[in-house]
Design an enzyme around this catalytic site. Sequence first.
Site, mmCIF file in Angstrom:
data_model
loop_
_atom_site.group_PDB
_atom_site.id
_atom_site.type_symbol
_atom_site.label_atom_id
_atom_site.label_comp_id
_atom_site.label_asym_id
_atom_site.label_seq_id
_atom_site.Cartn_x
_atom_site.Cartn_y
_atom_site.Cartn_z
ATOM 1 N N SER A 155 0.971 -1.205 -0.022
ATOM 2 C CA SER A 155 -0.085 -0.002 0.118
ATOM 3 C C SER A 155 0.871 1.061 0.146
ATOM 4 O O SER A 155 1.576 1.332 -0.919
ATOM 5 C CB SER A 155 -1.065 0.094 1.086
ATOM 6 O OG SER A 155 -1.971 0.999 0.970
ATOM 7 N N ASP A 223 -10.052 -5.268 -3.534
ATOM 8 C CA ASP A 223 -9.946 -4.284 -2.852
ATOM 9 C C ASP A 223 -10.573 -3.240 -3.039
ATOM 10 O O ASP A 223 -10.643 -2.358 -4.138
ATOM 11 C CB ASP A 223 -8.244 -3.751 -3.295
ATOM 12 C CG ASP A 223 -7.447 -3.089 -2.298
ATOM 13 O OD1 ASP A 223 -8.080 -2.130 -1.702
ATOM 14 O OD2 ASP A 223 -6.277 -3.284 -2.306
ATOM 15 N N HIS A 252 -7.918 -5.402 0.826
ATOM 16 C CA HIS A 252 -6.718 -4.743 1.051
ATOM 17 C C HIS A 252 -5.603 -5.336 2.310
ATOM 18 O O HIS A 252 -4.662 -5.153 1.866
ATOM 19 C CB HIS A 252 -7.073 -3.118 1.347
ATOM 20 C CG HIS A 252 -5.954 -2.174 1.179
ATOM 21 N ND1 HIS A 252 -5.288 -1.810 -0.033
ATOM 22 C CD2 HIS A 252 -5.260 -1.297 2.025
ATOM 23 C CE1 HIS A 252 -4.369 -1.018 0.117
ATOM 24 N NE2 HIS A 252 -4.006 -0.990 1.452
#
Length: 279
Positions: A155, A223, A252
């Site tokens: 991320s 996600d 995610h």
Amino acid sequence: MSFRGVVGTALSLLTFAVVAWLLLVGLLMLQERRLIFFPTTVLTALPADFGLHAQELSITAADGVRLHGWWIQGPGDRVLIWYHGNAGNIGHRLDNARWFVDQLGVDVVLVDYRGYGRSEGAPDEEGIYRDGLAIYDAVVARSVRAEDIVLFGRSLGGAVAIEVALHRPVGAIVLESPFRSVPALAREHYWFVPSFLVRTRMDNESKIGSVDVPTLVLHGDRDRVVPVAHGRRLFELAARSAQFHLIEGAGHNDTYLVGGRPYRDAWTAFLRRTASAVG
């Protein structure tokens, strides 16, 4: 109501809408860092709680900020430098770290950015880039060969991994659930905010083409935080030797839990291939 009255009412409503928009956008701009970085300072777990053998690390960034982390020992020669996401701290990543040690046989270097966990300071874009470089330099200072280092950015950590790979030699880079840039991601969640008003950039889209090392991009197809289109776009722009693995059913934050054998196989095949390339 007369025509003039209708026009007056419409102008009043438009003025109210514009003022409300300006106030909302202004508030979001003032709170920008708080909307990007969500650090916690209390470590809720230690490596020993997960049966991991680790050495505590104290690293000083170029601007004097001291960082805290762990060098978690694995049975192999490869070292995975893990740049984590925007929330929590390294204590929340230990179950995943155990997966890396058990399934991939790598050492895991897991260090908190400034403002996270026991690290000093407060996070911002340039600061976490300095942290990423300091963490890398601390690993190399222990006589680890650059070609044995795999940068892993999840991320927000993908932006740090890309920045480090632009300035330091590495064997490979793995990006999981990465975004194109902060403005591009902001458009997904705050569509009413003009991109030019977003000060934090983390422009992975413009940088990744200059990262000339083998690259693996992993992304969950469910996600909702960073849509999979972001990961696909970075894969398309990667300089060379890029691979993309879609993690079916993953969101995610549950990639290694949901990914199963195909996820593990994507990792092991990539590590094997890159080890052959540098060995």
